[in-house]
Design an enzyme around this catalytic site. Structure first.
Site, PDB file in Angstrom:
ATOM      1  N   HIS A  50     -19.738 -49.075  -7.511  1.00  0.00           N
ATOM      2  CA  HIS A  50     -18.871 -48.565  -6.830  1.00  0.00           C
ATOM      3  C   HIS A  50     -17.797 -47.214  -7.427  1.00  0.00           C
ATOM      4  O   HIS A  50     -17.870 -46.070  -6.961  1.00  0.00           O
ATOM      5  CB  HIS A  50     -18.857 -49.599  -5.972  1.00  0.00           C
ATOM      6  CG  HIS A  50     -17.296 -48.876  -4.489  1.00  0.00           C
ATOM      7  ND1 HIS A  50     -17.912 -49.173  -3.610  1.00  0.00           N
ATOM      8  CD2 HIS A  50     -15.922 -48.389  -5.004  1.00  0.00           C
ATOM      9  CE1 HIS A  50     -16.884 -48.369  -2.606  1.00  0.00           C
ATOM     10  NE2 HIS A  50     -16.057 -48.460  -2.876  1.00  0.00           N
ATOM     11  N   GLU A  51     -17.373 -47.982  -8.041  1.00  0.00           N
ATOM     12  CA  GLU A  51     -16.154 -47.213  -8.845  1.00  0.00           C
ATOM     13  C   GLU A  51     -16.666 -45.714  -9.197  1.00  0.00           C
ATOM     14  O   GLU A  51     -16.281 -44.887  -8.795  1.00  0.00           O
ATOM     15  CB  GLU A  51     -15.320 -48.200  -9.875  1.00  0.00           C
ATOM     16  CG  GLU A  51     -14.340 -49.432  -8.726  1.00  0.00           C
ATOM     17  CD  GLU A  51     -13.891 -48.859  -8.287  1.00  0.00           C
ATOM     18  OE1 GLU A  51     -13.059 -47.285  -7.422  1.00  0.00           O
ATOM     19  OE2 GLU A  51     -13.352 -49.522  -6.625  1.00  0.00           O
TER      20      GLU A  51
ATOM     21  N   HIS B 154     -16.850 -42.921  -7.012  1.00  0.00           N
ATOM     22  CA  HIS B 154     -16.085 -41.594  -6.881  1.00  0.00           C
ATOM     23  C   HIS B 154     -16.207 -40.897  -8.343  1.00  0.00           C
ATOM     24  O   HIS B 154     -15.583 -40.252  -7.640  1.00  0.00           O
ATOM     25  CB  HIS B 154     -14.268 -42.388  -6.053  1.00  0.00           C
ATOM     26  CG  HIS B 154     -14.867 -43.311  -5.535  1.00  0.00           C
ATOM     27  ND1 HIS B 154     -15.166 -43.373  -4.221  1.00  0.00           N
ATOM     28  CD2 HIS B 154     -14.249 -45.018  -5.282  1.00  0.00           C
ATOM     29  CE1 HIS B 154     -15.322 -44.368  -3.670  1.00  0.00           C
ATOM     30  NE2 HIS B 154     -14.327 -45.381  -3.834  1.00  0.00           N
TER      31      HIS B 154
END
Length: 278
Positions: free
Chosen positions: A191-192, A195
């Site tokens: 998920h990170e 980004h």
């Protein structure tokens, strides 16, 4: 004798009730700041005219893992778990044409750095590679109930504060086999890193109107997902259901299965714009 047994039974009942009353640790999936206006504008432009932006068919990203723990938690994350984390990342991003090669892992004991509150001290000491290389910091005591936090790409110069600030902080026990219930399969790092590639949350803007995450094939979604529901539709008047299985939602790890084709393209476009060759 009977009184003693009765007293012991009462204490056992009290203890079990007290333990049951203690709530499980609640975590915030992501602490990443809202994207800057420049990045939002770039994303919206890419949605309007995707052919105008270069995107490699495949990417292979050099990756550096840094495990930082307190003295009390030294050895709590193993190289085997890091290898499993890398494998999870490659399974997650592989269908999008993105792969990660682990160049090195290092292990540091520092009670201050392990909290994530001293990045200006830690990252200049530990960071490796260029701006197109991924650095992930697995911190044993990342604070605020956060599972992870990362930095969006931007225009930076090597050696500057923003250059060193780059990378993702991840709660160490969210790696595969970790102790964080519902978030210990490896989904937090994936998920990170989304980004880091320039992807937004699928509920960007928290509205059923507007551009959402500026990706053409993710339906509008106004709220993050909690847990792993069978289905969810936070924008019933808009087309499509919520992206509960998307890595850029807040679902439990077990619920994560996909990036969309347009997200894959967007990640490569952002990489080409901000990171490639830098």
């Amino acid at each position: 004798m009977y009184a003693t047994l009765r007293t012991l039974a009462w204490y056992a009942l009290w203890a079990s009730t007290a333990l049951a009353a203690v709530p499980a640790q609640k975590y915030t999936r992501c602490g990443t700041e809202a994207p800057a206006p420049e990045l939002l504008a770039a994303a919206q432009s890419m949605r309007v005219d995707p052919e105008a932006y270069a995107a490699a068919a495949t990417l292979n990203v050099n990756t550096y893992f840094h495990v930082v723990t307190t003295a009390a938690k030294q050895g709590s994350v193993t190289q085997t778990q890091l290898n499993d984390q890398l494998a999870y990342m490659n399974r997650s991003y592989g269908p999008s044409g993105i792969a990660f090669t682990l160049i090195s892992s290092d292990f540091t004991v520092n009670d201050r750095w392990a909290t994530g509150n001293y990045d200006t001290e830690m990252k200049p000491k530990l960071r490796k590679g260029t701006y197109q290389d991924l650095n992930v910091y697995f911190l044993s005591d990342l604070g605020g109930g956060l599972l992870g936090i990362c930095n969006f790409p931007q225009n930076v110069s090597p050696g500057t504060a923003n250059f060193y600030r780059d990378g993702c902080n991840v709660l160490a026990q969210s790696v595969p086999g970790g102790t964080v219930a519902n978030y210990n399969l490896g989904g937090t790092a994936t998920h990170e890193i989304g980004h880091w590639f320039g992807l937004f949350h699928v509920f960007q803007g928290s509205s059923c109107n507007g551009q959402g995450d500026s990706v053409g094939d993710t339906p509008l979604q106004s709220t993050p997902t909690n847990g792993c529901p069978a289905s969810k539709d936070s924008c019933p008047r808009a087309a499509g259901l919520d992206s509960i299985h998307n890595y850029m939602d807040y679902s439990y790890d077990v619920c994560y299965t996909q990036f969309t084709p347009a997200q894959a393209t967007r990640a490569k476009q952002m990489f080409a714009m901000y990171r490639a060759g830098k």
